[in-house]
Design an enzyme around this catalytic site. Sequence first.
Site, PDB file in Angstrom:
ATOM      1  N   ASN A   7      37.098  54.594  41.311  1.00 29.18           N
ATOM      2  CA  ASN A   7      36.003  55.360  41.918  1.00 29.18           C
ATOM      3  C   ASN A   7      35.120  54.336  42.636  1.00 29.18           C
ATOM      4  O   ASN A   7      34.299  53.667  42.007  1.00 29.18           O
ATOM      5  CB  ASN A   7      35.237  56.091  40.804  1.00 29.18           C
ATOM      6  CG  ASN A   7      34.130  56.971  41.343  1.00 29.18           C
ATOM      7  OD1 ASN A   7      33.835  56.930  42.543  1.00 29.18           O
ATOM      8  ND2 ASN A   7      33.517  57.741  40.477  1.00 29.18           N
ATOM      9  N   ARG A  93      39.321  58.477  43.608  1.00 21.00           N
ATOM     10  CA  ARG A  93      38.401  59.601  43.777  1.00 21.00           C
ATOM     11  C   ARG A  93      37.871  59.592  45.215  1.00 21.00           C
ATOM     12  O   ARG A  93      37.394  58.562  45.701  1.00 21.00           O
ATOM     13  CB  ARG A  93      37.240  59.453  42.811  1.00 21.00           C
ATOM     14  CG  ARG A  93      36.224  60.541  43.029  1.00 21.00           C
ATOM     15  CD  ARG A  93      35.018  60.372  42.172  1.00 21.00           C
ATOM     16  NE  ARG A  93      34.118  61.488  42.402  1.00 21.00           N
ATOM     17  CZ  ARG A  93      32.798  61.397  42.417  1.00 21.00           C
ATOM     18  NH1 ARG A  93      32.217  60.234  42.218  1.00 21.00           N
ATOM     19  NH2 ARG A  93      32.068  62.453  42.627  1.00 21.00           N
ATOM     20  N   HIS A 182      32.342  68.272  42.408  1.00 13.64           N
ATOM     21  CA  HIS A 182      32.617  68.216  40.960  1.00 13.64           C
ATOM     22  C   HIS A 182      33.904  68.983  40.610  1.00 13.64           C
ATOM     23  O   HIS A 182      34.076  69.417  39.471  1.00 13.64           O
ATOM     24  CB  HIS A 182      31.472  68.844  40.128  1.00 13.64           C
ATOM     25  CG  HIS A 182      30.216  68.041  40.088  1.00 13.64           C
ATOM     26  ND1 HIS A 182      28.969  68.639  40.053  1.00 13.64           N
ATOM     27  CD2 HIS A 182      29.995  66.711  40.047  1.00 13.64           C
ATOM     28  CE1 HIS A 182      28.024  67.709  40.011  1.00 13.64           C
ATOM     29  NE2 HIS A 182      28.636  66.519  40.010  1.00 13.64           N
ATOM     30  N   ASN A 213      23.761  63.919  36.116  1.00  9.51           N
ATOM     31  CA  ASN A 213      22.740  63.544  37.098  1.00  9.51           C
ATOM     32  C   ASN A 213      22.812  64.469  38.302  1.00  9.51           C
ATOM     33  O   ASN A 213      21.811  64.989  38.767  1.00  9.51           O
ATOM     34  CB  ASN A 213      22.951  62.101  37.546  1.00  9.51           C
ATOM     35  CG  ASN A 213      22.052  61.176  36.777  1.00  9.51           C
ATOM     36  OD1 ASN A 213      20.892  61.490  36.531  1.00  9.51           O
ATOM     37  ND2 ASN A 213      22.603  60.046  36.375  1.00  9.51           N
ATOM     38  N   GLY A 214      24.037  64.642  38.802  1.00 10.87           N
ATOM     39  CA  GLY A 214      24.295  65.734  39.741  1.00 10.87           C
ATOM     40  C   GLY A 214      24.623  66.953  38.892  1.00 10.87           C
ATOM     41  O   GLY A 214      25.078  66.804  37.760  1.00 10.87           O
ATOM     42  N   ARG A 243      17.873  65.396  43.052  1.00 10.29           N
ATOM     43  CA  ARG A 243      18.077  66.310  44.193  1.00 10.29           C
ATOM     44  C   ARG A 243      17.395  67.648  43.919  1.00 10.29           C
ATOM     45  O   ARG A 243      17.406  68.141  42.794  1.00 10.29           O
ATOM     46  CB  ARG A 243      19.563  66.563  44.437  1.00 10.29           C
ATOM     47  CG  ARG A 243      20.329  65.340  44.844  1.00 10.29           C
ATOM     48  CD  ARG A 243      21.760  65.715  45.250  1.00 10.29           C
ATOM     49  NE  ARG A 243      22.609  64.544  45.107  1.00 10.29           N
ATOM     50  CZ  ARG A 243      23.727  64.507  44.383  1.00 10.29           C
ATOM     51  NH1 ARG A 243      24.160  65.584  43.749  1.00 10.29           N
ATOM     52  NH2 ARG A 243      24.426  63.407  44.302  1.00 10.29           N
ATOM     53  N   ASP A 284      15.780  61.228  33.912  1.00  6.92           N
ATOM     54  CA  ASP A 284      16.564  61.131  32.671  1.00  6.92           C
ATOM     55  C   ASP A 284      16.126  62.281  31.756  1.00  6.92           C
ATOM     56  O   ASP A 284      14.985  62.308  31.288  1.00  6.92           O
ATOM     57  CB  ASP A 284      16.276  59.767  32.026  1.00  6.92           C
ATOM     58  CG  ASP A 284      17.098  59.555  30.765  1.00  6.92           C
ATOM     59  OD1 ASP A 284      17.417  60.537  30.070  1.00  6.92           O
ATOM     60  OD2 ASP A 284      17.396  58.388  30.468  1.00  6.92           O
ATOM     61  N   MET A 285      17.036  63.229  31.522  1.00  4.75           N
ATOM     62  CA  MET A 285      16.645  64.430  30.777  1.00  4.75           C
ATOM     63  C   MET A 285      16.116  64.105  29.376  1.00  4.75           C
ATOM     64  O   MET A 285      15.248  64.804  28.864  1.00  4.75           O
ATOM     65  CB  MET A 285      17.828  65.404  30.704  1.00  4.75           C
ATOM     66  CG  MET A 285      17.482  66.743  30.131  1.00  4.75           C
ATOM     67  SD  MET A 285      16.099  67.583  30.992  1.00  4.75           S
ATOM     68  CE  MET A 285      16.984  68.651  32.123  1.00  4.75           C
ATOM     69  N   GLY A 334      24.747  68.879  29.663  1.00  8.08           N
ATOM     70  CA  GLY A 334      25.432  70.051  29.094  1.00  8.08           C
ATOM     71  C   GLY A 334      26.070  69.757  27.748  1.00  8.08           C
ATOM     72  O   GLY A 334      26.081  70.597  26.852  1.00  8.08           O
ATOM     73  N   GLU A 386      36.573  63.384  34.014  1.00  2.85           N
ATOM     74  CA  GLU A 386      37.032  63.448  35.401  1.00  2.85           C
ATOM     75  C   GLU A 386      38.104  62.403  35.683  1.00  2.85           C
ATOM     76  O   GLU A 386      39.044  62.654  36.433  1.00  2.85           O
ATOM     77  CB  GLU A 386      35.837  63.249  36.344  1.00  2.85           C
ATOM     78  CG  GLU A 386      34.882  64.427  36.312  1.00  2.85           C
ATOM     79  CD  GLU A 386      33.544  64.141  36.980  1.00  2.85           C
ATOM     80  OE1 GLU A 386      32.662  63.566  36.314  1.00  2.85           O
ATOM     81  OE2 GLU A 386      33.385  64.489  38.149  1.00  2.85           O
TER      82      GLU A 386
HETATM   83  P1  ADP Z   1      26.504  61.283  35.963  1.00  2.00           P
HETATM   84  O1  ADP Z   1      27.914  61.060  35.480  1.00  2.00           O
HETATM   85  O2  ADP Z   1      26.335  62.406  36.934  1.00  2.00           O
HETATM   86  O3  ADP Z   1      25.783  60.037  36.369  1.00  2.00           O
HETATM   87  P2  ADP Z   1      26.007  62.113  33.230  1.00  2.00           P
HETATM   88  O4  ADP Z   1      27.028  63.193  33.106  1.00  2.00           O
HETATM   89  O5  ADP Z   1      26.238  60.843  32.490  1.00  2.00           O
HETATM   90  O6  ADP Z   1      25.659  61.811  34.738  1.00  2.00           O
HETATM   91  O7  ADP Z   1      24.609  62.746  32.761  1.00  2.00           O
HETATM   92  C1  ADP Z   1      23.423  62.018  32.831  1.00  2.00           C
HETATM   93  C2  ADP Z   1      22.309  62.886  32.305  1.00  2.00           C
HETATM   94  O8  ADP Z   1      22.615  63.251  30.951  1.00  2.00           O
HETATM   95  C3  ADP Z   1      20.953  62.185  32.273  1.00  2.00           C
HETATM   96  O9  ADP Z   1      19.949  63.074  32.737  1.00  2.00           O
HETATM   97  C4  ADP Z   1      20.746  61.919  30.789  1.00  2.00           C
HETATM   98  O10 ADP Z   1      19.386  61.907  30.466  1.00  2.00           O
HETATM   99  C5  ADP Z   1      21.417  63.137  30.186  1.00  2.00           C
HETATM  100  N1  ADP Z   1      21.694  62.966  28.760  1.00  2.00           N
HETATM  101  C6  ADP Z   1      22.560  62.136  28.166  1.00  2.00           C
HETATM  102  N2  ADP Z   1      22.462  62.243  26.806  1.00  2.00           N
HETATM  103  C7  ADP Z   1      21.489  63.188  26.560  1.00  2.00           C
HETATM  104  C8  ADP Z   1      20.905  63.753  25.383  1.00  2.00           C
HETATM  105  N3  ADP Z   1      21.300  63.379  24.167  1.00  2.00           N
HETATM  106  N4  ADP Z   1      19.946  64.694  25.536  1.00  2.00           N
HETATM  107  C9  ADP Z   1      19.530  65.073  26.763  1.00  2.00           C
HETATM  108  N5  ADP Z   1      20.042  64.581  27.904  1.00  2.00           N
HETATM  109  C10 ADP Z   1      21.001  63.645  27.812  1.00  2.00           C
END
Ligand code: ADP
Length: 406
Positions: A7, A93, A182, A213-214, A243, A284-285, A334, A386
Amino acid sequence: MIILVLNSGSSSIKYQLFDMGERKVLASGLLEQIGEPTSRLAHRTCIGRDTMEEFASAEPVADHDEGFQKIVATFEATGPIRDAGELTGIGHRVVHGGAEFQEPTLIDDQVIARIREQSALAPLHNPANLAGIEVALARSPDIPQVAVFDTAFHQTIPPHAYSYALPQEVCAEHQIRRYGFHGTSHIYVAKEAATYLHRPVESLNLISLHLGNGASVTAIEGGRSVDTSMGMSPLEGLIMGTRCGDIDPTIVFYLARKTGWSNDRIESLLNKESGLEGMCGSNDMREVERLAESGDAQARLAIDAYCYRIRKYIGMYTAVLGGVDALLFTAGIGENSFTIRAGCCQGLEPLGVTLDTGRNESPGTGVREIQSEESAVKVLVVPTNEELEIAEETLVCINAGTPVGE
Ligand code: ADP
């Protein structure tokens, strides 16, 4: 059968090496800051089932060519393969395949030219993906290489769902339509859910929520994407880390007139400074949840808006599908945030969705159910992978032997 998945970003290469016989990761890593004096490689070799050997290096890497050579040299030095010739294939990818690519495709010079033609649609992504393809092909011309597109799974979306209500000659001339992204994640979790439910994927109506993140949501009918929230670009749809997702397009012109900001400035605002980041200062969630719990009103609003947008899409896609067998939660948010999963399902009882709080809040691994006994719709947490999906599609394409998608 060993498949390398690459990737390639503009200044990074993320990779995983799979033994496809056992669907097992042999090694993985990330080479970052290519072209900077501060380049660094973080590599892991998997030894046995749960043991990893870590290897890090911090030597400057000038470009993707040097980067690819360094990755292969690291495999050879750390052991999972002794020689690049042991690779069965390389899966790349590629973010945007436009309407041109409907399936994974064996790469040759013509395919590279066709991917390049799609670059206007994804100027931030496709050129970087191509940089990885070109060096891998130049260095390992005898190893079959396959392009796997984020957009391909969504090529089954019907015209009434992929068309924008703009003058159709303008859309046709400039390839303007919904493409969706995705795709490898949505199809992977759909198949995993079907296996878990002991049902053929062809018999299921699914709504898949990829919340990383996305973030995007897809309506999947009988294993085929029939609508998805991302559009011509990954900017449309859900609220994401940085976004904005759906907005009134007038905001763009209004801002330009009021502020004098350039197109680039506004594009960057919508892509990099909006979403959770724009609403409460963090993308960052985990941090957003922590802030909301400590009483931060902006973080609370960001979470409320995030979940509300998702509930709207679940409602829309329930109408699109005419009935849903399962909702699937995947990706970082998720898979991990029970707070967000609860917020996304809140008030959906009339649609047959009810969560079981205990199940939702229990930590777990693998595919798991979190709906209550009386819920008509199953709600599943499905870890995405993925890279494994890209590796599997690469192998199928190589085994098919002829270029597919042409
Ligand atoms: P990408 O692959 O798109 O970069 P990820 O699928 O790794 O992203 O997801 C990143 C997001 O998941 C971030 O917002 C992070 O804060 C959130 N995240 C990871 N672990 C947790 C958790 N335990 N509780 C809430 N959010 C989480």
